[in-house]
Design a protein around this motif. Structure first.
Motif, PDB file in Angstrom:
ATOM      1  N   SER A 129       0.041  -4.303  -3.973  1.00  0.00           N
ATOM      2  CA  SER A 129      -0.692  -5.554  -3.834  1.00  0.00           C
ATOM      3  C   SER A 129      -1.092  -6.072  -5.216  1.00  0.00           C
ATOM      4  N   GLU A 130      -1.252  -7.378  -5.286  1.00  0.00           N
ATOM      5  CA  GLU A 130      -1.625  -8.010  -6.556  1.00  0.00           C
ATOM      6  C   GLU A 130      -2.997  -7.513  -6.994  1.00  0.00           C
ATOM      7  N   ASN A 131      -3.066  -7.133  -8.261  1.00  0.00           N
ATOM      8  CA  ASN A 131      -4.324  -6.678  -8.834  1.00  0.00           C
ATOM      9  C   ASN A 131      -4.335  -7.131 -10.290  1.00  0.00           C
ATOM     10  N   GLY A 132      -4.938  -8.285 -10.541  1.00  0.00           N
ATOM     11  CA  GLY A 132      -4.892  -8.861 -11.882  1.00  0.00           C
ATOM     12  C   GLY A 132      -3.468  -9.267 -12.215  1.00  0.00           C
ATOM     13  N   SER A 133      -2.938  -8.785 -13.313  1.00  0.00           N
ATOM     14  CA  SER A 133      -1.579  -9.139 -13.740  1.00  0.00           C
ATOM     15  C   SER A 133      -0.554  -8.086 -13.326  1.00  0.00           C
ATOM     16  N   LYS A 134      -0.960  -7.151 -12.459  1.00  0.00           N
ATOM     17  CA  LYS A 134      -0.067  -6.067 -12.020  1.00  0.00           C
ATOM     18  C   LYS A 134      -0.071  -5.960 -10.506  1.00  0.00           C
ATOM     19  N   TYR A 135       0.878  -5.189 -10.002  1.00  0.00           N
ATOM     20  CA  TYR A 135       0.881  -4.792  -8.609  1.00  0.00           C
ATOM     21  C   TYR A 135       0.475  -3.320  -8.577  1.00  0.00           C
ATOM     22  N   LYS A 136      -0.432  -2.976  -7.670  1.00  0.00           N
ATOM     23  CA  LYS A 136      -0.872  -1.588  -7.558  1.00  0.00           C
ATOM     24  C   LYS A 136      -0.678  -1.124  -6.128  1.00  0.00           C
ATOM     25  N   GLY A 137      -0.174   0.119  -5.994  1.00  0.00           N
ATOM     26  CA  GLY A 137       0.062   0.665  -4.669  1.00  0.00           C
ATOM     27  C   GLY A 137       0.464   2.123  -4.760  1.00  0.00           C
ATOM     28  N   LYS A 138       1.436   2.498  -3.935  1.00  0.00           N
ATOM     29  CA  LYS A 138       1.881   3.887  -3.841  1.00  0.00           C
ATOM     30  C   LYS A 138       3.371   3.981  -4.144  1.00  0.00           C
ATOM     31  N   GLY A 139       3.778   5.163  -4.602  1.00  0.00           N
ATOM     32  CA  GLY A 139       5.183   5.403  -4.897  1.00  0.00           C
ATOM     33  C   GLY A 139       5.570   6.830  -4.579  1.00  0.00           C
ATOM     34  N   TYR A 140       6.878   7.059  -4.577  1.00  0.00           N
ATOM     35  CA  TYR A 140       7.427   8.386  -4.300  1.00  0.00           C
ATOM     36  C   TYR A 140       8.635   8.613  -5.201  1.00  0.00           C
ATOM     37  N   SER A 141       8.698   9.767  -5.845  1.00  0.00           N
ATOM     38  CA  SER A 141       9.835  10.136  -6.681  1.00  0.00           C
ATOM     39  C   SER A 141      10.657  11.184  -5.941  1.00  0.00           C
ATOM     40  N   PRO A 142      11.831  10.805  -5.411  1.00  0.00           N
ATOM     41  CA  PRO A 142      12.650  11.784  -4.699  1.00  0.00           C
ATOM     42  C   PRO A 142      13.160  12.913  -5.601  1.00  0.00           C
ATOM     43  N   GLU A 143      13.369  12.623  -6.885  1.00  0.00           N
ATOM     44  CA  GLU A 143      13.841  13.673  -7.802  1.00  0.00           C
ATOM     45  C   GLU A 143      12.811  14.779  -7.963  1.00  0.00           C
ATOM     46  N   GLU A 144      11.544  14.403  -7.952  1.00  0.00           N
ATOM     47  CA  GLU A 144      10.474  15.379  -8.140  1.00  0.00           C
ATOM     48  C   GLU A 144       9.810  15.779  -6.826  1.00  0.00           C
ATOM     49  N   GLY A 145      10.082  15.035  -5.755  1.00  0.00           N
ATOM     50  CA  GLY A 145       9.428  15.304  -4.488  1.00  0.00           C
ATOM     51  C   GLY A 145       7.929  15.093  -4.579  1.00  0.00           C
TER      52      GLY A 145
END
Length: 138
Positions: free
Chosen positions: A90-106
């Motif tokens: 979601s928009e937060n100032g000049s960035k988008y903030k949320g959640k992510g997942y790295s499949p390489e690192e699990g």
């Protein structure tokens, strides 16, 4: 009369000034990952942004790449192509903030995503440890 002469230019400057908290630049579209292995497609999902693996730029194993490193054993057989790896951005100032997942690192992480010219900065943080990578427009 002297005061009015100086107020007019000052008030015009306020009308045309850029707000301090401008909305972030659009991140929709396809972005090549920093390691050059995949393309992530960012798209609107509800009122937020999401990102999924749209294609691989390296050969996949027979049967396609799987989520082998997922900490949840039940999810390890799912295909990586098409897998959402960013959500609730979601928009937060000049960035988008949320959640992510790295499949390489699990590993799941808190994500921040923002445009920097023709590149996309992606920062992932787990606890106090953060890493920022740069994606390029495809």
């Amino acid at each position: 009369m002297i005061a009015a002469r100086y107020l007019l230019p000052a008030s015009a400057a306020l009308v045309f000034a850029t707000p301090a908290f401008a909305a972030p630049e659009a991140i929709t579209g396809n972005w090549k990952t920093d390691d050059g292995k995949a393309v992530i497609q960012f798209y609107k999902c509800g009122g937020d942004m999401c990102g999924k693996i749209s294609r691989f730029l390296v050969p996949e194993p027979a049967g396609g790449a799987r989520d082998d490193n997922n900490p949840d054993k039940a999810k390890r057989s799912r295909a990586l192509k098409g897998l959402p790896i960013f959500w609730s951005l979601s928009e937060n100032g000049s960035k988008y903030k949320g959640k992510g997942y790295s499949p390489e690192e699990g590993r799941y992480f808190n994500a921040q995503v923002w445009r920097a010219g023709n590149t996309l900065k992606v920062q992932g943080c787990v606890a106090v440890f953060c890493k920022t990578v740069t994606f390029t427009k495809v």
